[in-house]
Motif scaffolding. Sequence first.
Motif, PDB file in Angstrom:
ATOM      1  N   PRO A  54       0.841  -1.203   0.000  1.00  0.00           N
ATOM      2  CA  PRO A  54       0.000   0.000   0.000  1.00  0.00           C
ATOM      3  C   PRO A  54       0.873   1.250   0.000  1.00  0.00           C
ATOM      4  O   PRO A  54       1.877   1.304   0.719  1.00  0.00           O
ATOM      5  N   VAL A  55       0.516   2.233  -0.808  1.00  0.00           N
ATOM      6  CA  VAL A  55       1.239   3.516  -0.850  1.00  0.00           C
ATOM      7  C   VAL A  55       0.285   4.595  -0.343  1.00  0.00           C
ATOM      8  O   VAL A  55      -0.759   4.846  -0.944  1.00  0.00           O
ATOM      9  N   LEU A  56       0.641   5.212   0.777  1.00  0.00           N
ATOM     10  CA  LEU A  56      -0.213   6.210   1.426  1.00  0.00           C
ATOM     11  C   LEU A  56       0.420   7.580   1.217  1.00  0.00           C
ATOM     12  O   LEU A  56       1.622   7.739   1.422  1.00  0.00           O
ATOM     13  N   VAL A  57      -0.380   8.538   0.836  1.00  0.00           N
ATOM     14  CA  VAL A  57       0.173   9.842   0.462  1.00  0.00           C
ATOM     15  C   VAL A  57      -0.523  10.986   1.205  1.00  0.00           C
ATOM     16  O   VAL A  57      -1.668  10.864   1.635  1.00  0.00           O
TER      17      VAL A  57
ATOM     18  N   VAL B 155      -6.989  17.388   1.956  1.00  0.00           N
ATOM     19  CA  VAL B 155      -6.980  15.976   1.555  1.00  0.00           C
ATOM     20  C   VAL B 155      -6.516  15.144   2.752  1.00  0.00           C
ATOM     21  O   VAL B 155      -5.321  14.902   2.926  1.00  0.00           O
ATOM     22  N   ASN B 156      -7.448  14.741   3.592  1.00  0.00           N
ATOM     23  CA  ASN B 156      -7.125  13.948   4.789  1.00  0.00           C
ATOM     24  C   ASN B 156      -7.602  12.513   4.584  1.00  0.00           C
ATOM     25  O   ASN B 156      -8.741  12.295   4.179  1.00  0.00           O
ATOM     26  N   ARG B 157      -6.729  11.547   4.886  1.00  0.00           N
ATOM     27  CA  ARG B 157      -7.089  10.149   4.696  1.00  0.00           C
ATOM     28  C   ARG B 157      -6.590   9.326   5.891  1.00  0.00           C
ATOM     29  O   ARG B 157      -5.465   9.526   6.345  1.00  0.00           O
ATOM     30  N   VAL B 158      -7.433   8.396   6.350  1.00  0.00           N
ATOM     31  CA  VAL B 158      -6.980   7.480   7.402  1.00  0.00           C
ATOM     32  C   VAL B 158      -6.931   6.070   6.827  1.00  0.00           C
ATOM     33  O   VAL B 158      -7.800   5.687   6.039  1.00  0.00           O
ATOM     34  N   HIS B 159      -5.881   5.332   7.204  1.00  0.00           N
ATOM     35  CA  HIS B 159      -5.680   3.975   6.708  1.00  0.00           C
ATOM     36  C   HIS B 159      -5.425   3.051   7.896  1.00  0.00           C
ATOM     37  O   HIS B 159      -4.827   3.464   8.896  1.00  0.00           O
ATOM     38  N   LYS B 160      -5.871   1.821   7.769  1.00  0.00           N
ATOM     39  CA  LYS B 160      -5.531   0.792   8.765  1.00  0.00           C
ATOM     40  C   LYS B 160      -4.609  -0.197   8.062  1.00  0.00           C
ATOM     41  O   LYS B 160      -5.018  -0.870   7.113  1.00  0.00           O
TER      42      LYS B 160
ATOM     43  N   VAL C 238      -2.882   4.834  10.382  1.00  0.00           N
ATOM     44  CA  VAL C 238      -1.997   5.833   9.785  1.00  0.00           C
ATOM     45  C   VAL C 238      -2.876   6.980   9.285  1.00  0.00           C
ATOM     46  O   VAL C 238      -3.662   6.812   8.350  1.00  0.00           O
ATOM     47  N   ALA C 239      -2.758   8.123   9.938  1.00  0.00           N
ATOM     48  CA  ALA C 239      -3.548   9.304   9.564  1.00  0.00           C
ATOM     49  C   ALA C 239      -2.679  10.207   8.699  1.00  0.00           C
ATOM     50  O   ALA C 239      -1.679  10.751   9.172  1.00  0.00           O
ATOM     51  N   MET C 240      -3.040  10.321   7.427  1.00  0.00           N
ATOM     52  CA  MET C 240      -2.297  11.162   6.487  1.00  0.00           C
ATOM     53  C   MET C 240      -3.045  12.498   6.400  1.00  0.00           C
ATOM     54  O   MET C 240      -4.129  12.589   5.817  1.00  0.00           O
ATOM     55  N   CYS C 241      -2.475  13.539   7.013  1.00  0.00           N
ATOM     56  CA  CYS C 241      -3.169  14.822   7.170  1.00  0.00           C
ATOM     57  C   CYS C 241      -2.640  15.848   6.166  1.00  0.00           C
ATOM     58  O   CYS C 241      -1.466  15.830   5.793  1.00  0.00           O
ATOM     59  N   ASP C 242      -3.488  16.757   5.800  1.00  0.00           N
ATOM     60  CA  ASP C 242      -3.132  17.832   4.871  1.00  0.00           C
ATOM     61  C   ASP C 242      -2.737  19.072   5.663  1.00  0.00           C
ATOM     62  O   ASP C 242      -3.592  19.752   6.248  1.00  0.00           O
TER      63      ASP C 242
ATOM     64  N   ALA D 182      -1.083   4.422  16.574  1.00  0.00           N
ATOM     65  CA  ALA D 182      -1.355   5.333  15.459  1.00  0.00           C
ATOM     66  C   ALA D 182      -0.134   6.176  15.112  1.00  0.00           C
ATOM     67  O   ALA D 182       0.634   6.584  15.992  1.00  0.00           O
ATOM     68  N   PHE D 183       0.027   6.409  13.825  1.00  0.00           N
ATOM     69  CA  PHE D 183       1.007   7.360  13.314  1.00  0.00           C
ATOM     70  C   PHE D 183       0.249   8.563  12.756  1.00  0.00           C
ATOM     71  O   PHE D 183      -0.693   8.391  11.986  1.00  0.00           O
ATOM     72  N   VAL D 184       0.669   9.749  13.147  1.00  0.00           N
ATOM     73  CA  VAL D 184       0.091  10.983  12.601  1.00  0.00           C
ATOM     74  C   VAL D 184       1.123  11.558  11.628  1.00  0.00           C
ATOM     75  O   VAL D 184       2.270  11.813  12.015  1.00  0.00           O
ATOM     76  N   CYS D 185       0.707  11.731  10.374  1.00  0.00           N
ATOM     77  CA  CYS D 185       1.649  12.104   9.318  1.00  0.00           C
ATOM     78  C   CYS D 185       1.151  13.338   8.566  1.00  0.00           C
ATOM     79  O   CYS D 185      -0.051  13.490   8.336  1.00  0.00           O
ATOM     80  N   PHE D 186       2.081  14.188   8.195  1.00  0.00           N
ATOM     81  CA  PHE D 186       1.780  15.363   7.357  1.00  0.00           C
ATOM     82  C   PHE D 186       3.085  15.869   6.789  1.00  0.00           C
ATOM     83  O   PHE D 186       4.154  15.299   7.051  1.00  0.00           O
ATOM     84  N   HIS D 187       3.009  16.956   6.016  1.00  0.00           N
ATOM     85  CA  HIS D 187       4.203  17.441   5.309  1.00  0.00           C
ATOM     86  C   HIS D 187       5.089  18.335   6.181  1.00  0.00           C
ATOM     87  O   HIS D 187       6.296  18.117   6.290  1.00  0.00           O
TER      88      HIS D 187
END
Length: 254
Positions: free
Chosen positions: A64-67, A92-97, A103-107, A138-143
């Motif tokens: 899986p590639v999460l962006v 563009v916020n997306r949560v993945h399990k 894994v919360a991919m936040c904008d 959980a991992f909180v991720c953003f740029h």
Amino acid sequence: MIVLAQLSDLHLDGGDRAAERAERVMGHLNALPLDAILVTGDIADHGEPAEYTRAREILTSRFPVLVCPGNHDVRGPYREVLLGEPPETGPVNRVHKIAGVVVAMCDSTVPGEDHGLLDKDTLGWLDTVLTAEPETPAFVCFHHPPVPLHIPYVDEIRQFGEDRLADVVARHPQVVAILCGHAHTAAATTFAGRPLLVAPGVVSTLTLPGQKGVVDYAAPPGVAFHALAEDRRLTTHYRTFERPGTDGRGDSVL
Ligand SMILES: [Fe+2]
Ligand SMILES: [Fe+2]
């Protein structure tokens, strides 16, 4: 154990240099035992549709590639071409399990600006997704890094308003780490009492204060590998990937 590879700042611009670096990194990652690949923004250099067409090809993987987007990304084309969704302009916020972790991919982008901010909707969304899975690591991720990294050039365009994020993180002890990019430098610090891990840049590496210039284009692309053990202890390894045949000398400077 769960292993997440994190790359950042591909800056695909339609040229061969950035694409070769991103392809080289993905080639290495696809041969490794991973659970997912995270890409923390600045995927395109100008946010052009053609750049996202290339990104979509390069970021193809058996994992899986999460962006999430960065300040060089543009939400409309990012959504339409990279994600295959209608080109709306909200965050563009997306949560993945993935493999038992959230894994919360936040904008963290502010359209038209280089600095970052998690807006009210994004912070509310993050609080909701973390509240939904209180027992799951959980991992909180953003740029954008939400603290100064002591590199003036990037500190001026970091993520601001970070106290609001710290309040959200404080409510959720299952947050294992916060992952970001933007700084084009492998770095480790803390935020709200959790590890804050900065991925190195794929396209280039920021120079340290006192070194010549602002950006080192010869340094090889790097990746962070985050290994989460059953006891929730996190270990991060950083690696760079030289171009075959360069004997450690890296790419030529453009
Ligand atoms: Fe970048
Ligand atoms: Fe950036």
